[in-house]
Motif scaffolding. Structure first.
Motif, PDB file in Angstrom:
ATOM      1  N   ILE A   1       4.761  40.900  30.634  1.00  0.00           N
ATOM      2  CA  ILE A   1       3.340  41.090  30.364  1.00  0.00           C
ATOM      3  C   ILE A   1       3.119  42.582  30.153  1.00  0.00           C
ATOM      4  CG2 ILE A   1       0.994  40.793  31.253  1.00  0.00           C
ATOM      5  CD1 ILE A   1       2.213  38.679  33.177  1.00  0.00           C
ATOM      6  N   PRO A   2       2.507  42.959  29.039  1.00  0.00           N
ATOM      7  CA  PRO A   2       2.258  44.384  28.826  1.00  0.00           C
ATOM      8  C   PRO A   2       1.339  44.943  29.912  1.00  0.00           C
ATOM      9  CG  PRO A   2       1.652  43.076  26.905  1.00  0.00           C
ATOM     10  CD  PRO A   2       2.018  42.128  27.989  1.00  0.00           C
ATOM     11  N   THR A   3       1.526  46.205  30.229  1.00  0.00           N
ATOM     12  CA  THR A   3       0.642  46.829  31.201  1.00  0.00           C
ATOM     13  C   THR A   3      -0.715  47.083  30.549  1.00  0.00           C
ATOM     14  OG1 THR A   3       1.465  48.997  30.595  1.00  0.00           O
ATOM     15  CG2 THR A   3       2.517  47.917  32.476  1.00  0.00           C
ATOM     16  N   GLY A   4      -1.694  47.336  31.369  1.00  0.00           N
ATOM     17  CA  GLY A   4      -3.042  47.583  30.860  1.00  0.00           C
ATOM     18  C   GLY A   4      -3.840  46.303  30.758  1.00  0.00           C
ATOM     19  N   THR A   5      -4.843  46.336  29.930  1.00  0.00           N
ATOM     20  CA  THR A   5      -5.745  45.201  29.773  1.00  0.00           C
ATOM     21  C   THR A   5      -5.054  44.044  29.055  1.00  0.00           C
ATOM     22  OG1 THR A   5      -7.634  46.697  29.664  1.00  0.00           O
ATOM     23  CG2 THR A   5      -7.967  44.484  28.786  1.00  0.00           C
ATOM     24  N   ILE A   6      -5.312  42.841  29.542  1.00  0.00           N
ATOM     25  CA  ILE A   6      -4.843  41.627  28.884  1.00  0.00           C
ATOM     26  C   ILE A   6      -6.005  41.107  28.048  1.00  0.00           C
ATOM     27  CG2 ILE A   6      -4.143  39.225  29.248  1.00  0.00           C
ATOM     28  CD1 ILE A   6      -2.785  40.200  31.825  1.00  0.00           C
ATOM     29  N   PHE A   7      -5.754  40.846  26.777  1.00  0.00           N
ATOM     30  CA  PHE A   7      -6.787  40.354  25.870  1.00  0.00           C
ATOM     31  C   PHE A   7      -6.569  38.869  25.610  1.00  0.00           C
ATOM     32  CE2 PHE A   7      -6.409  44.860  25.061  1.00  0.00           C
ATOM     33  CZ  PHE A   7      -7.731  45.268  25.022  1.00  0.00           C
TER      34      PHE A   7
ATOM     35  N   SER B   1       1.254  39.426  42.469  1.00  0.00           N
ATOM     36  CA  SER B   1       2.445  40.167  42.076  1.00  0.00           C
ATOM     37  C   SER B   1       2.158  41.407  41.239  1.00  0.00           C
ATOM     38  CB  SER B   1       3.383  39.249  41.283  1.00  0.00           C
ATOM     39  OG  SER B   1       2.784  38.883  40.056  1.00  0.00           O
ATOM     40  N   GLU B   2       0.966  41.569  40.766  1.00  0.00           N
ATOM     41  CA  GLU B   2       0.639  42.689  39.887  1.00  0.00           C
ATOM     42  C   GLU B   2      -0.300  43.656  40.597  1.00  0.00           C
ATOM     43  OE1 GLU B   2       1.801  43.159  36.755  1.00  0.00           O
ATOM     44  OE2 GLU B   2       2.951  41.303  36.838  1.00  0.00           O
ATOM     45  N   GLY B   3      -0.418  44.842  40.056  1.00  0.00           N
ATOM     46  CA  GLY B   3      -1.400  45.799  40.540  1.00  0.00           C
ATOM     47  C   GLY B   3      -2.773  45.402  40.036  1.00  0.00           C
ATOM     48  N   THR B   4      -3.645  46.358  39.905  1.00  0.00           N
ATOM     49  CA  THR B   4      -4.978  46.097  39.387  1.00  0.00           C
ATOM     50  C   THR B   4      -4.888  45.736  37.910  1.00  0.00           C
ATOM     51  OG1 THR B   4      -5.926  47.637  40.971  1.00  0.00           O
ATOM     52  CG2 THR B   4      -7.275  47.095  39.052  1.00  0.00           C
TER      53      THR B   4
ATOM     54  N   ASP C   1     -13.300  32.371  40.354  1.00  0.00           N
ATOM     55  CA  ASP C   1     -12.812  32.096  41.715  1.00  0.00           C
ATOM     56  C   ASP C   1     -11.631  32.992  42.066  1.00  0.00           C
ATOM     57  OD1 ASP C   1     -14.785  30.189  41.983  1.00  0.00           O
ATOM     58  OD2 ASP C   1     -13.449  28.479  41.673  1.00  0.00           O
ATOM     59  N   ILE C   2     -10.725  33.214  41.122  1.00  0.00           N
ATOM     60  CA  ILE C   2      -9.589  34.117  41.353  1.00  0.00           C
ATOM     61  C   ILE C   2     -10.107  35.530  41.585  1.00  0.00           C
ATOM     62  CG2 ILE C   2      -7.679  35.289  40.145  1.00  0.00           C
ATOM     63  CD1 ILE C   2      -6.749  32.657  41.259  1.00  0.00           C
ATOM     64  N   GLU C   3     -11.065  35.936  40.786  1.00  0.00           N
ATOM     65  CA  GLU C   3     -11.648  37.279  40.889  1.00  0.00           C
ATOM     66  C   GLU C   3     -12.277  37.510  42.263  1.00  0.00           C
ATOM     67  OE1 GLU C   3     -13.902  39.659  37.450  1.00  0.00           O
ATOM     68  OE2 GLU C   3     -15.030  37.952  38.229  1.00  0.00           O
ATOM     69  N   LYS C   4     -12.937  36.479  42.793  1.00  0.00           N
ATOM     70  CA  LYS C   4     -13.546  36.593  44.130  1.00  0.00           C
ATOM     71  C   LYS C   4     -12.483  36.734  45.215  1.00  0.00           C
ATOM     72  CE  LYS C   4     -17.595  33.851  43.027  1.00  0.00           C
ATOM     73  NZ  LYS C   4     -18.157  32.500  43.117  1.00  0.00           N
ATOM     74  N   LYS C   5     -11.410  35.948  45.071  1.00  0.00           N
ATOM     75  CA  LYS C   5     -10.361  35.948  46.096  1.00  0.00           C
ATOM     76  C   LYS C   5      -9.461  37.182  46.004  1.00  0.00           C
ATOM     77  CE  LYS C   5      -6.886  32.998  48.195  1.00  0.00           C
ATOM     78  NZ  LYS C   5      -6.226  31.707  48.193  1.00  0.00           N
ATOM     79  N   TYR C   6      -9.248  37.674  44.772  1.00  0.00           N
ATOM     80  CA  TYR C   6      -8.334  38.790  44.549  1.00  0.00           C
ATOM     81  C   TYR C   6      -9.077  39.893  43.792  1.00  0.00           C
ATOM     82  CZ  TYR C   6      -4.941  35.246  45.780  1.00  0.00           C
ATOM     83  OH  TYR C   6      -4.253  34.268  46.439  1.00  0.00           O
ATOM     84  N   PRO C   7      -9.632  40.862  44.500  1.00  0.00           N
ATOM     85  CA  PRO C   7     -10.421  41.906  43.846  1.00  0.00           C
ATOM     86  C   PRO C   7      -9.604  42.846  42.950  1.00  0.00           C
ATOM     87  CG  PRO C   7     -10.276  42.295  46.211  1.00  0.00           C
ATOM     88  CD  PRO C   7      -9.643  40.975  45.952  1.00  0.00           C
ATOM     89  N   ASN C   8      -8.290  42.708  42.942  1.00  0.00           N
ATOM     90  CA  ASN C   8      -7.458  43.551  42.077  1.00  0.00           C
ATOM     91  C   ASN C   8      -7.383  43.034  40.642  1.00  0.00           C
ATOM     92  OD1 ASN C   8      -5.877  41.373  43.216  1.00  0.00           O
ATOM     93  ND2 ASN C   8      -4.098  42.301  42.256  1.00  0.00           N
ATOM     94  N   ILE C   9      -7.992  41.891  40.383  1.00  0.00           N
ATOM     95  CA  ILE C   9      -8.010  41.348  39.026  1.00  0.00           C
ATOM     96  C   ILE C   9      -9.465  41.114  38.618  1.00  0.00           C
ATOM     97  CG2 ILE C   9      -7.677  38.968  39.789  1.00  0.00           C
ATOM     98  CD1 ILE C   9      -5.968  38.550  37.237  1.00  0.00           C
ATOM     99  N   GLU C  10      -9.787  41.571  37.419  1.00  0.00           N
ATOM    100  CA  GLU C  10     -11.158  41.472  36.913  1.00  0.00           C
ATOM    101  C   GLU C  10     -11.142  40.783  35.557  1.00  0.00           C
ATOM    102  OE1 GLU C  10     -14.883  44.453  35.973  1.00  0.00           O
ATOM    103  OE2 GLU C  10     -12.856  45.241  35.810  1.00  0.00           O
ATOM    104  N   PHE C  11     -12.021  39.801  35.405  1.00  0.00           N
ATOM    105  CA  PHE C  11     -12.184  39.099  34.146  1.00  0.00           C
ATOM    106  C   PHE C  11     -13.506  39.536  33.534  1.00  0.00           C
ATOM    107  CE2 PHE C  11      -9.311  36.505  36.582  1.00  0.00           C
ATOM    108  CZ  PHE C  11      -8.387  36.063  35.642  1.00  0.00           C
ATOM    109  N   ILE C  12     -13.448  40.010  32.287  1.00  0.00           N
ATOM    110  CA  ILE C  12     -14.647  40.474  31.592  1.00  0.00           C
ATOM    111  C   ILE C  12     -14.877  39.584  30.379  1.00  0.00           C
ATOM    112  CG2 ILE C  12     -15.711  42.379  30.327  1.00  0.00           C
ATOM    113  CD1 ILE C  12     -13.935  44.258  32.012  1.00  0.00           C
ATOM    114  N   ASP C  13     -16.064  39.006  30.317  1.00  0.00           N
ATOM    115  CA  ASP C  13     -16.435  38.125  29.205  1.00  0.00           C
ATOM    116  C   ASP C  13     -17.056  38.984  28.115  1.00  0.00           C
ATOM    117  OD1 ASP C  13     -17.345  36.199  27.498  1.00  0.00           O
ATOM    118  OD2 ASP C  13     -18.496  35.102  28.999  1.00  0.00           O
ATOM    119  N   ALA C  14     -16.294  39.209  27.040  1.00  0.00           N
ATOM    120  CA  ALA C  14     -16.788  40.041  25.941  1.00  0.00           C
ATOM    121  C   ALA C  14     -17.377  39.197  24.826  1.00  0.00           C
ATOM    122  CB  ALA C  14     -15.652  40.905  25.386  1.00  0.00           C
ATOM    123  N   ARG C  15     -17.266  37.891  24.939  1.00  0.00           N
ATOM    124  CA  ARG C  15     -17.756  36.920  23.957  1.00  0.00           C
ATOM    125  C   ARG C  15     -17.387  37.374  22.605  1.00  0.00           C
ATOM    126  NH1 ARG C  15     -20.710  32.590  26.213  1.00  0.00           N
ATOM    127  NH2 ARG C  15     -20.871  33.031  28.369  1.00  0.00           N
TER     128      ARG C  15
END
Length: 103
Positions: A9-15, A58-61, A89-103
């Motif tokens: 998985i590339p580092t940085g933002t996942i699109f 397993s990943e950082g932020t 739900d994952i975002e709530k449980k694991y604050p190191n991962i953020e999902f952004i809805d860019a529509r």
């Protein structure tokens, strides 16, 4: 190659770009590819939860940018909303991962 291995998985933002998805299978292929899920990914929301938990542990932020929902047909959009619930739900449980809805 081990079919049970995670792909790189590339580092940085996942699109996650769902704009070309026409079927449920297409949605899952995009998710599997972008997260590097192993071949045993079950292509259902329970399997998504399980592997995202592993991913979050397993990943950082990480930031996941979600795009392309506007181009989906109504049925696929409704199905994808279940994935968005898993993401939240994952975002709530694991604050190191953020999902952004860019529509």
């Amino acid at each position: 190659m081990n079919p049970n291995a995670w792909k790189a998985i590339p580092t940085g933002t996942i699109f996650l770009d769902f704009s070309d998805c026409r079927t449920v299978e297409d949605l899952h292929k995009e998710i599997k590819r972008k997260f590097g899920f192993p071949d045993y990914y079950g292509e259902n929301w329970d399997a998504l939860w399980d592997l995202l938990e592993d991913f979050a542990l397993s990943e950082g932020t990480r930031t996941v940018l979600i795009t392309g929902q506007k181009r989906l047909n109504k049925d696929i959009k409704e199905y994808l909303m279940e994935a968005v619930t898993v993401f939240r739900d994952i975002e709530k449980k694991y604050p190191n991962i953020e999902f952004i809805d860019a529509r």
